[in-house]
Design an enzyme around this catalytic site. Structure first.
Site, short mmCIF file in Angstrom:
data_model
loop_
_atom_site.label_atom_id
_atom_site.label_comp_id
_atom_site.label_asym_id
_atom_site.label_seq_id
_atom_site.Cartn_x
_atom_site.Cartn_y
_atom_site.Cartn_z
N ASP A 310 42.94 42.07 41.08
CA ASP A 310 42.39 41.82 39.76
C ASP A 310 41.76 40.42 39.78
O ASP A 310 42.11 39.60 40.63
CB ASP A 310 43.51 41.90 38.72
CG ASP A 310 43.01 41.62 37.31
OD1 ASP A 310 41.96 42.16 36.94
OD2 ASP A 310 43.66 40.83 36.61
N ASP A 505 48.08 40.96 36.77
CA ASP A 505 49.03 40.15 36.00
C ASP A 505 49.07 40.50 34.52
O ASP A 505 49.79 39.86 33.76
CB ASP A 505 48.69 38.65 36.14
CG ASP A 505 47.55 38.23 35.24
OD1 ASP A 505 46.62 39.04 35.04
OD2 ASP A 505 47.58 37.10 34.74
N ASP A 509 46.81 46.01 33.68
CA ASP A 509 46.93 46.30 35.11
C ASP A 509 48.10 47.22 35.43
O ASP A 509 48.19 47.75 36.54
CB ASP A 509 47.11 44.99 35.91
CG ASP A 509 45.91 44.08 35.78
OD1 ASP A 509 44.78 44.59 35.81
OD2 ASP A 509 46.10 42.86 35.65
#
Length: 624
Positions: A310, A505, A509
């Site tokens: 990410d 995080d 996600d």
């Protein structure tokens, strides 16, 4: 309690069998072979009975292991009058079980250290006094006193001017962190400085440390696919052992050779090496702030071929920082930042909090604002020391000023522009950006060296922002504008080429982390949902620990495989020597124990793994 009882039984069996062996040798030396045989048999029977109970329980669970070989060897030795060999096997088997428990306990040391530090009470400020209260009574908003040496009981923010926290037990960081007022303090850290006040932000059960304790408990109860595969291998090895023993007896007519073959195969490195090496790897990873939820994710980490990262909070820091302060009038940059940050103290918006933190980091003294009004998501207006101040987006501030807006400074894609007006005139702009984490290039290079062939970035941000952030990183692909559902589809499509690891995080996600073969959460300040969905949690807010975790996983698995191959090879060689008459039952038992000890010691090498470019809690370990 159950584990302690089990260990006590193992200790007792080792003591009984060893005492029987020594006493029997005394009688034998004293020329009383009959008494020696009886004493040796008496030392073997309790071990054999306990082993029988374990075998029945295993068969009830549908598991067939090499404990059966140990039972067969002791039973055969007693049946054919080889009582000394039976006694040696009993000592070696009980000693091996004891050594395995000791090795696993040594391997779990760092993980147990996390559990042993859980505080039970805390000191809470109440009506001008301090009261010691149970952890479960602490509520968000409570003001707590953290004494020197105390473990921070709940997640919170520092309410005093300063605090020094030692996070070595959680993250492996060797130096205490200096936190200023308002900074987030993670539960489980130790106060390394003078007492300070902490404002609780979560209940104890919802705090970081409670989550860590739950994850450690899961890890200790897990079993890796490699360990389950070893169980299946052990069934084949059991068949081979019985076949070799039967053939030796059939072709020579000597049952003692069959006994010697069974003795050499007791116990097998398969049931010792794999769990010890993997548990040691789990413990070593925890030592560096990489909490793996079990042996299965650790083993999968060692085989990862594709990594999906990410952007926000993973590749980037996730907290906007001031790139520049552009003044449109006579007011200097420091004064613009002081007034803007003073007003933004009244806002909880991430950009406002970043402004306040940046001002404090520069040593700027802030004042308390008044008459504050906030338009959520747009901006804040109020008074600071007699000045009318407006802080927010360009459109928000320009709308408040009418035609008083100034020119907009040029800024790169992905940056955030904060306009500041003072006394109804545009004072300037703060340009903020979410920078790439330091050391990202080195981290990606380490991942490549450790077998990660394909590295992608997945983000919900715009393509222009994603390309700017990843420029020069050499990624194999950038996927921008992704919704949580599309991140899941990306993970599933990449899994067709091999095991996939996903790192994130945020709450958005969590689905992708759950879909990946190994999900990794930036748990130091990430969302609880992502930490729960993940298989691995990075306790320190440094993405380079990802490479550290993969390196430890690969080395641990390699050590486990080495131990199994070497142990099985030596055991097979010993069985063939026994079948050909070169080893007596007693000699075979001694040789097999040497093999088992060597296998366990080799598996414990995983505790000495020292990854490249990693900072542990201590630096005394040599490189492995």
């Amino acid at each position: 309690m159950k584990k302690a009882t089990h260990d006590l039984i193992k200790t007792a069996l080792l003591s009984i069998s060893f005492a029987g062996l020594v006493a029997g040798l005394g009688f034998y030396v004293g020329n009383r072979p009959d008494a020696a045989g009886l004493v040796w048999s008496a030392g073997v029977i309790p071990v054999l009975m306990a082993l029988g109970v374990d075998i029945v329980r295993s068969l009830w669970r549908g598991e067939v292991g090499l404990d059966i070989v140990a039972a067969l060897s002791m039973t055969a030795a007693l049946t054919f009058g080889e009582t000394l060999a039976a006694a040696v096997v009993a000592v070696m088997y009980s000693g091996g079980s004891f050594l395995e428990s000791f090795a696993e306990g040594r391997a779990r040391r760092d993980m147990r250290a996390l559990l042993s530090r859980v505080p039970r009470t805390a000191y809470r400020h109440l009506d001008g006094a301090l009261a010691e209260v149970p952890l479960e009574d602490i509520l968000p908003g409570d003001l707590l006193l953290i004494r020197q040496g105390d473990v921070v009981p709940v997640d919170g923010t520092v309410a005093s001017d300063m605090a020094f926290l030692d996070t070595a037990a959680l993250t492996g960081e060797s130096l205490p962190a200096r936190l200023s007022q308002g900074a987030e303090a993670m539960s489980g850290a130790t106060n390394a400085g003078k007492p300070f006040d902490l404002r609780a932000t979560r209940r104890a059960s919802e705090s970081t440390y409670a989550g860590i304790v739950r994850l450690v408990d899961q890890a200790q109860r897990s079993k890796a696919p490699m360990a389950r595969l070893a169980d299946r291998w052990s069934l084949g090895f059991l068949g081979a052992t019985v076949a070799i023993a039967g053939a030796a007896w059939w072709f020579t007519g000597d049952p003692i050779r069959a006994v010697a073959v069974l003795v050499v195969a007791t116990p097998c490195p398969l049931i010792l090496a794999v769990p010890v090496a993997l548990v040691a790897g789990l413990s070593r990873a925890a030592h560096f702030g990489v909490l793996v939820k079990g042996a299965a994710p650790l083993e999968t980490m060692a085989r990862i071929r594709t990594l999906i990262l990410d952007k926000t909070g993973t590749l980037t820091d996730g907290r906007p920082r001031i790139v520049s302060v552009d003044s449109t009038g006579s007011m200097d940059a420091t004064e613009i930042l002081r007034l803007a940050a003073s007003l933004d103290q009244a806002s909880k918006h991430p950009v406002a909090r970043a402004l306040v933190a940046a001002a404090k980091a520069r040593g700027i003294a802030l004042t308390v604002p008044s008459e504050v009004t906030e338009t959520p998501g747009e901006g804040v207006a109020g008074a600071v020391q007699g000045h009318r101040v407006i802080v927010g987006g360009e459109d928000f501030v320009a709308g408040r000023l009418g035609d008083g807006a100034g020119g907009i400074p040029a800024h790169v894609a992905g940056s955030v522009l904060v306009a500041v007006a003072v006394d109804d005139r545009m004072a300037g702009h703060l340009v903020m950006a979410d920078p790439l984490r330091e050391g990202t290039d080195a981290m990606l290079a380490r991942l490549r060296r450790n077998g990660v062939a394909r590295i992608l970035m997945a983000t919900g941000d715009r393509a222009a922002v994603a390309e700017r952030v990843t420029q020069g990183l050499g990624l194999d692909g950038v996927r921008a504008g992704l919704t949580p559902e599309r991140k899941v589809h990306l993970v599933l499509s990449e899994r067709t080429s091999g095991p996939v690891m996903m790192v994130g995080d945020g709450v958005n996600d969590a689905p992708a982390l759950a879909a990946a073969d190994v999900g990794v959460a930036m748990g130091a300040r990430g969302a609880a949902a992502s930490a729960e969905a993940a298989d691995v949690v990075l306790l320190v807010d440094q993405v380079d620990r990802l490479a550290t975790g993969i390196e430890i996983a690969r080395r641990s698995r390699r050590i486990a495989v080495q131990s199994v191959v070497a142990g099985i090879g030596l055991s097979v060689a010993g069985m063939m020597a026994a079948a050909l008459g070169f080893l007596s039952p007693v000699q075979g038992a001694l040789i097999q124990e040497v093999i088992d000890v060597a296998v366990i010691l080799n598996a414990l090498r995983a505790l000495r793994i020292r990854p490249d470019t990693a900072t542990p809690a201590t630096s005394s370990d040599p490189a492995s």
